[in-house]
Design a protein around this motif. Structure first.
Motif, PDB file in Angstrom:
ATOM      1  N   ASP A 186       0.825  -1.212   0.000  1.00  0.00           N
ATOM      2  CA  ASP A 186       0.000   0.000   0.000  1.00  0.00           C
ATOM      3  C   ASP A 186       0.855   1.257   0.000  1.00  0.00           C
ATOM      4  OD1 ASP A 186      -2.414  -1.427   0.082  1.00  0.00           O
ATOM      5  OD2 ASP A 186      -2.306  -1.612   2.272  1.00  0.00           O
ATOM      6  N   GLU A 187       2.149   1.092   0.255  1.00  0.00           N
ATOM      7  CA  GLU A 187       3.064   2.233   0.322  1.00  0.00           C
ATOM      8  C   GLU A 187       3.944   2.256  -0.928  1.00  0.00           C
ATOM      9  OE1 GLU A 187       1.974   0.537   4.187  1.00  0.00           O
ATOM     10  OE2 GLU A 187       3.265  -0.306   2.627  1.00  0.00           O
ATOM     11  N   PRO A 188       4.513   3.415  -1.247  1.00  0.00           N
ATOM     12  CA  PRO A 188       5.559   3.428  -2.274  1.00  0.00           C
ATOM     13  C   PRO A 188       6.705   2.524  -1.844  1.00  0.00           C
ATOM     14  CG  PRO A 188       5.498   5.518  -1.079  1.00  0.00           C
ATOM     15  CD  PRO A 188       4.281   4.754  -0.666  1.00  0.00           C
ATOM     16  N   VAL A 189       7.383   1.915  -2.820  1.00  0.00           N
ATOM     17  CA  VAL A 189       8.362   0.868  -2.544  1.00  0.00           C
ATOM     18  C   VAL A 189       9.746   1.275  -3.018  1.00  0.00           C
ATOM     19  CG1 VAL A 189       9.058  -1.490  -3.146  1.00  0.00           C
ATOM     20  CG2 VAL A 189       6.655  -0.989  -2.633  1.00  0.00           C
ATOM     21  N   VAL A 190      10.735   0.936  -2.207  1.00  0.00           N
ATOM     22  CA  VAL A 190      12.139   0.983  -2.600  1.00  0.00           C
ATOM     23  C   VAL A 190      12.713  -0.395  -2.337  1.00  0.00           C
ATOM     24  CG1 VAL A 190      14.403   2.020  -2.212  1.00  0.00           C
ATOM     25  CG2 VAL A 190      12.336   3.418  -1.974  1.00  0.00           C
ATOM     26  N   LEU A 191      13.365  -0.981  -3.340  1.00  0.00           N
ATOM     27  CA  LEU A 191      13.998  -2.284  -3.201  1.00  0.00           C
ATOM     28  C   LEU A 191      15.506  -2.128  -3.307  1.00  0.00           C
ATOM     29  CD1 LEU A 191      14.113  -5.427  -3.170  1.00  0.00           C
ATOM     30  CD2 LEU A 191      13.784  -5.344  -5.650  1.00  0.00           C
ATOM     31  N   THR A 192      16.219  -2.610  -2.298  1.00  0.00           N
ATOM     32  CA  THR A 192      17.679  -2.668  -2.341  1.00  0.00           C
ATOM     33  C   THR A 192      18.091  -4.128  -2.354  1.00  0.00           C
ATOM     34  OG1 THR A 192      17.900  -2.666   0.077  1.00  0.00           O
ATOM     35  CG2 THR A 192      17.891  -0.519  -1.025  1.00  0.00           C
ATOM     36  N   GLY A 193      19.239  -4.419  -2.979  1.00  0.00           N
ATOM     37  CA  GLY A 193      19.677  -5.798  -2.909  1.00  0.00           C
ATOM     38  C   GLY A 193      20.850  -6.167  -3.783  1.00  0.00           C
ATOM     39  N   ASP A 194      21.533  -7.208  -3.343  1.00  0.00           N
ATOM     40  CA  ASP A 194      22.471  -7.937  -4.175  1.00  0.00           C
ATOM     41  C   ASP A 194      21.633  -9.019  -4.849  1.00  0.00           C
ATOM     42  OD1 ASP A 194      24.284  -9.651  -5.310  1.00  0.00           O
ATOM     43  OD2 ASP A 194      25.424 -10.036  -3.480  1.00  0.00           O
ATOM     44  N   LEU A 195      21.303  -8.780  -6.124  1.00  0.00           N
ATOM     45  CA  LEU A 195      20.374  -9.665  -6.827  1.00  0.00           C
ATOM     46  C   LEU A 195      21.102 -10.723  -7.652  1.00  0.00           C
ATOM     47  CD1 LEU A 195      17.683  -7.034  -7.881  1.00  0.00           C
ATOM     48  CD2 LEU A 195      17.913  -8.320  -5.737  1.00  0.00           C
ATOM     49  N   ASN A 196      22.417 -10.655  -7.691  1.00  0.00           N
ATOM     50  CA  ASN A 196      23.245 -11.681  -8.317  1.00  0.00           C
ATOM     51  C   ASN A 196      22.871 -11.961  -9.769  1.00  0.00           C
ATOM     52  OD1 ASN A 196      25.386 -12.666  -6.615  1.00  0.00           O
ATOM     53  ND2 ASN A 196      23.796 -13.327  -5.177  1.00  0.00           N
ATOM     54  N   ALA A 222      34.706  -5.424  -6.296  1.00  0.00           N
ATOM     55  CA  ALA A 222      34.941  -4.046  -5.889  1.00  0.00           C
ATOM     56  C   ALA A 222      36.160  -3.387  -6.520  1.00  0.00           C
ATOM     57  CB  ALA A 222      35.016  -3.949  -4.360  1.00  0.00           C
ATOM     58  N   PRO A 223      37.329  -4.046  -6.596  1.00  0.00           N
ATOM     59  CA  PRO A 223      38.504  -3.332  -7.115  1.00  0.00           C
ATOM     60  C   PRO A 223      38.330  -2.866  -8.564  1.00  0.00           C
ATOM     61  CG  PRO A 223      39.172  -5.289  -5.913  1.00  0.00           C
ATOM     62  CD  PRO A 223      37.694  -5.386  -6.068  1.00  0.00           C
ATOM     63  N   VAL A 224      37.874  -3.771  -9.437  1.00  0.00           N
ATOM     64  CA  VAL A 224      37.633  -3.436 -10.848  1.00  0.00           C
ATOM     65  C   VAL A 224      36.335  -4.132 -11.265  1.00  0.00           C
ATOM     66  CG1 VAL A 224      38.543  -3.448 -13.189  1.00  0.00           C
ATOM     67  CG2 VAL A 224      40.131  -3.327 -11.248  1.00  0.00           C
ATOM     68  N   PRO A 225      35.200  -3.473 -11.096  1.00  0.00           N
ATOM     69  CA  PRO A 225      33.920  -4.142 -11.357  1.00  0.00           C
ATOM     70  C   PRO A 225      33.741  -4.504 -12.832  1.00  0.00           C
ATOM     71  CG  PRO A 225      33.619  -2.159 -10.035  1.00  0.00           C
ATOM     72  CD  PRO A 225      35.024  -2.125 -10.543  1.00  0.00           C
ATOM     73  N   THR A 226      33.192  -5.689 -13.058  1.00  0.00           N
ATOM     74  CA  THR A 226      32.916  -6.162 -14.416  1.00  0.00           C
ATOM     75  C   THR A 226      31.470  -6.598 -14.587  1.00  0.00           C
ATOM     76  OG1 THR A 226      33.640  -8.388 -13.803  1.00  0.00           O
ATOM     77  CG2 THR A 226      35.293  -6.916 -14.774  1.00  0.00           C
ATOM     78  N   ALA A 227      30.666  -6.517 -13.520  1.00  0.00           N
ATOM     79  CA  ALA A 227      29.269  -6.942 -13.593  1.00  0.00           C
ATOM     80  C   ALA A 227      28.407  -6.048 -12.722  1.00  0.00           C
ATOM     81  CB  ALA A 227      29.122  -8.392 -13.145  1.00  0.00           C
ATOM     82  N   ARG A 228      27.178  -5.873 -13.128  1.00  0.00           N
ATOM     83  CA  ARG A 228      26.212  -5.105 -12.342  1.00  0.00           C
ATOM     84  C   ARG A 228      25.211  -6.067 -11.721  1.00  0.00           C
ATOM     85  NH1 ARG A 228      21.274  -1.485 -13.955  1.00  0.00           N
ATOM     86  NH2 ARG A 228      20.943  -0.477 -11.958  1.00  0.00           N
ATOM     87  N   ILE A 229      25.336  -6.278 -10.393  1.00  0.00           N
ATOM     88  CA  ILE A 229      24.455  -7.216  -9.709  1.00  0.00           C
ATOM     89  C   ILE A 229      23.816  -6.610  -8.457  1.00  0.00           C
ATOM     90  CG2 ILE A 229      25.650  -9.249 -10.609  1.00  0.00           C
ATOM     91  CD1 ILE A 229      27.069  -9.541  -7.935  1.00  0.00           C
ATOM     92  N   ASP A 230      24.151  -5.364  -8.117  1.00  0.00           N
ATOM     93  CA  ASP A 230      23.614  -4.688  -6.929  1.00  0.00           C
ATOM     94  C   ASP A 230      22.720  -3.532  -7.388  1.00  0.00           C
ATOM     95  OD1 ASP A 230      25.421  -5.890  -4.573  1.00  0.00           O
ATOM     96  OD2 ASP A 230      26.667  -5.568  -6.356  1.00  0.00           O
ATOM     97  N   TYR A 231      21.559  -3.366  -6.719  1.00  0.00           N
ATOM     98  CA  TYR A 231      20.535  -2.474  -7.265  1.00  0.00           C
ATOM     99  C   TYR A 231      19.837  -1.663  -6.179  1.00  0.00           C
ATOM    100  CZ  TYR A 231      20.766  -5.535 -11.392  1.00  0.00           C
ATOM    101  OH  TYR A 231      21.188  -6.257 -12.485  1.00  0.00           O
ATOM    102  N   VAL A 232      19.319  -0.493  -6.609  1.00  0.00           N
ATOM    103  CA  VAL A 232      18.262   0.231  -5.908  1.00  0.00           C
ATOM    104  C   VAL A 232      17.162   0.450  -6.939  1.00  0.00           C
ATOM    105  CG1 VAL A 232      17.563   2.318  -4.703  1.00  0.00           C
ATOM    106  CG2 VAL A 232      19.867   1.393  -4.337  1.00  0.00           C
ATOM    107  N   LEU A 233      15.988  -0.130  -6.701  1.00  0.00           N
ATOM    108  CA  LEU A 233      14.846  -0.025  -7.600  1.00  0.00           C
ATOM    109  C   LEU A 233      13.693   0.623  -6.842  1.00  0.00           C
ATOM    110  CD1 LEU A 233      14.906  -3.652  -9.096  1.00  0.00           C
ATOM    111  CD2 LEU A 233      16.057  -1.619  -9.995  1.00  0.00           C
TER     112      LEU A 233
END
Length: 262
Positions: A186-196, A222-233
């Motif tokens: 019923d509320e606006p939603v924010v999703l955070t996560g390591d979605l892999n 972390a040192p040299v990222p090559t993939a996007r798997i963490d999100y804020v939606l």
């Protein structure tokens, strides 16, 4: 950065005036951090809760969704209650979802727990942790932590999760449960996560069918990222997003400014 956020918020308010003329309250801006903290151990292998807290503090985030959080779990994190220690250092409210809940090392000691946490500058009105389905019995138990946060009069449902790392089928099962929670809110939603999973994967598009994704930068390793798997939606409006460097974890955190309204 703050001037940019203010400008974007003004522009967003103009958008809301057109897109949401029946809104009961003005839009609220919120800065959200998603951070897989790797139990506060950096790429150097050193457990350092003070270093992690300092990095989080520098982001000025209002809400932080953390994954891989230990609570009296073991020697790797000094048997520390990480969510409570971080909340105390940062002066924030906290809730914790124990997805692994193990017997203590000896009688009378706290249970060994591992899971996710939500930190918030704003009061947390209610919360719950729901265990997510497994594709196979031997997989690690995952969960969906939810907290309703009072953001200056607007109640926002913050979701935080960490999906299965080694099975797309299991992630899709879990993502569908998360999507159901988004739809039911019923509320606006924010999703955070390591979605892999990368943004084009079915488990992510299952979520972005209902939520906006404001990011576009790689987060792991972390040192040299090559993939996007963490999100804020969010089903609000993303205003600004960036991936931050870190020495405190093996994932880079994602910082997103967004606007929500009722």
């Amino acid at each position: 950065m703050r001037r940019l956020l203010i400008l974007l918020a003004v522009l967003a308010s103009a958008t809301f005036a057109i897109a949401t003329p029946a809104a009961a309250t003005p839009a609220r801006t919120l800065t959200v951090l998603s951070f897989n903290i790797h139990h506060a151990a950096g790429e150097d292998g050193v457990f350092d809760l003070d270093r992690l807290a300092a990095e989080i503090r520098r982001t000025h985030a209002d809400v932080i969704g953390m994954q891989e959080v230990d609570r009296h779990y073991g020697e790797r994190s000094g048997w520390t209650d990480e969510p409570e220690e971080l909340a105390a250092r940062l002066g924030m409210h906290v809730v914790y979802g124990a997805n692994l809940d193990l017997e203590p090392p000896s009688a009378g000691q706290p249970r060994r727990q591992y899971g996710t946490a939500i930190l918030s500058r704003y009061p947390i009105l209610e919360w719950r942790n729901t265990l997510l389905p497994k594709g196979k019995p031997a997989e690690e138990q995952r969960g969906l932590l939810e907290a309703v946060v009072n953001v200056r009069g607007v109640h926002v449902r913050v979701l935080n999760t960490h999906l299965q790392h080694d099975s797309a089928d299991s992630r899709l099962l879990q993502a569908k449960v998360v999507a159901d929670a988004v739809v039911a809110s019923d509320e606006p939603v924010v999703l955070t996560g390591d979605l892999n999973a990368i943004p084009t994967a079915p488990e992510i598009t299952t979520l972005t069918a209902h939520l906006r994704d404001g990011g576009n930068a790689f987060t792991y390793p972390a040192p040299v990222p090559t993939a996007r798997i963490d999100y804020v939606l969010t089903n609000g409006l993303p205003l600004y997003s960036k991936v931050l460097p870190t020495e405190a974890s093996d994932h880079r955190p994602v910082l997103t400014a967004l606007a929500v309204w009722r």
